[in-house]
Design an enzyme around this catalytic site. Structure first.
Site, PDB file in Angstrom:
ATOM      1  N   ASP A 154     -10.560   3.459   1.936  1.00 27.78           N
ATOM      2  CA  ASP A 154     -10.850   2.948   3.286  1.00 27.78           C
ATOM      3  C   ASP A 154     -11.686   3.935   4.109  1.00 27.78           C
ATOM      4  OD1 ASP A 154      -9.661   0.462   3.080  1.00 27.78           O
ATOM      5  OD2 ASP A 154      -7.696   1.183   3.712  1.00 27.78           O
TER       6      ASP A 154
ATOM      7  N   LYS B  59       0.798  -1.236   0.000  1.00 24.85           N
ATOM      8  CA  LYS B  59       0.000   0.000   0.000  1.00 24.85           C
ATOM      9  C   LYS B  59       0.832   1.288   0.000  1.00 24.85           C
ATOM     10  CE  LYS B  59      -4.285  -1.544   2.185  1.00 24.85           C
ATOM     11  NZ  LYS B  59      -5.254  -1.142   3.210  1.00 24.85           N
TER      12      LYS B  59
END
Ligand code: ATR
Length: 278
Positions: free
Chosen positions: A108, A71
């Site tokens: 997210d 990520k």
């Protein structure tokens, strides 16, 4: 599943990627909407990730999700990074633009808020103090979501205080860092408690937190979803709190990527939850 030569392609980069629920989740939506497309696990070692990411547009992929441990690297490698992903410090969604360049996003924060809003329609972070436990990538996304939703104050509590200070500095806004030892008292006057650590996950110790100071009308949520009812959520439910499990965040964070790659904004339904859990 039968594909044509024009099938749209997406996938998830991870190492290991075998535990990822994303192929199942996106596969469900692809079938549901009868899309000529596929979403595949992309098992890529850290040392090969830059190469693999560059290959996405060259192989005609519409984009990909990115999970552990890629990520942060994805943030560094994407040609364009949306401001929210930069603030959070991680990219979990890659979208190939028409010119072949790669855009990095983080969904997210969206997933966290959408999950709460679907479970508790009148939820708004703006109505009170939120308490966030943890200071990893998930905590950054959750704190950013709460601040952007108008939280007047976010109390950030982490075992290693310096990491919480780093998050507060990176995000800016009304974040108050509280010492780990003072975590139980910090619940006073709050209306939302979020666990973003891995504590409470199957195989991990539970989060050690007395809820006595938490107002009865406070909502309690966990980003852990294995088990669905973590020891924290059980403890909260027994005290009469409304609780929201973490599976919904996983499901909701996937929706913007699916829209970008396959052109449909998919829904999170009970049927989907049961399918992904199974
Ligand atoms: P992620 O990016 O997925 O959120 P992470 O960066 O590994 O994961 O963060 C894990 C979080 O769980 C951290 O906030 C960590 O606290 P530290 O910063 O002090 O390490 C927290 N955590 C993990 N195990 C813990 C434990 N036994 N007690 C308290 N906090 C714990």
């Amino acid at each position: 599943m039968i594909l044509s030569g024009k099938a749209k392609l997406a996938g998830v980069f991870g190492w290991p990627v075998g535990h990822s629920r994303s192929p199942k989740l996106h596969g469900f939506w692809i079938e549901q909407h009868r899309i000529d497309g596929a979403y595949v696990p992309l098992s890529v070692r850290p040392e090969d990730f830059a190469y693999a990411l560059r290959a996405l547009p060259r192989m005609g992929f519409a984009g990909a999700n990115v999970t552990i441990p890629h990520k942060q690297t994805a943030l560094a490698l994407a040609d364009h990074v949306e401001p929210l992903a930069r603030r959070i410090g991680a990219v979990n969604t890659l979208v190939v633009r028409e010119d072949g360049s790669i855009e990095g996003r983080n969904t997210d924060a969206f997933g966290f808020l959408e999950n709460l809003r679907h479970a508790v329609p009148d939820f708004s972070a703006a109505t009170g103090v939120s308490v966030v436990i943890g200071a990893g990538g998930a905590a950054r996304a959750v704190a950013a979501a709460l601040l952007d939703d108008g939280a007047p104050r976010v109390r950030l509590i982490n075992r290693t205080r310096s990491r919480a200070v780093e998050v507060a500095e990176a995000l800016g806004g009304p974040i108050e860092v509280v010492d780990w030892e003072d975590r139980a008292e910090a619940l006073a006057g709050s209306n939302l408690l979020v666990n973003t650590t891995s504590l409470g996950m199957t195989g991990q110790p539970p989060l050690d937190l007395a809820l006595d100071a938490l107002p009865r009308d406070a909502l309690v949520t966990d980003i852990v979803y294995v088990p669905l009812e973590t020891p924290l959520l059980l403890q909260a439910r027994l005290r009469g709190h409304r609780t929201v499990d973490g599976l919904g965040m996983l499901l909701h964070q996937a929706r913007p990527g699916f829209l970008a790659w396959f052109g449909v904004m998919p829904a999170v339904t009970d049927e989907l939850r049961r399918f992904v859990e199974s």
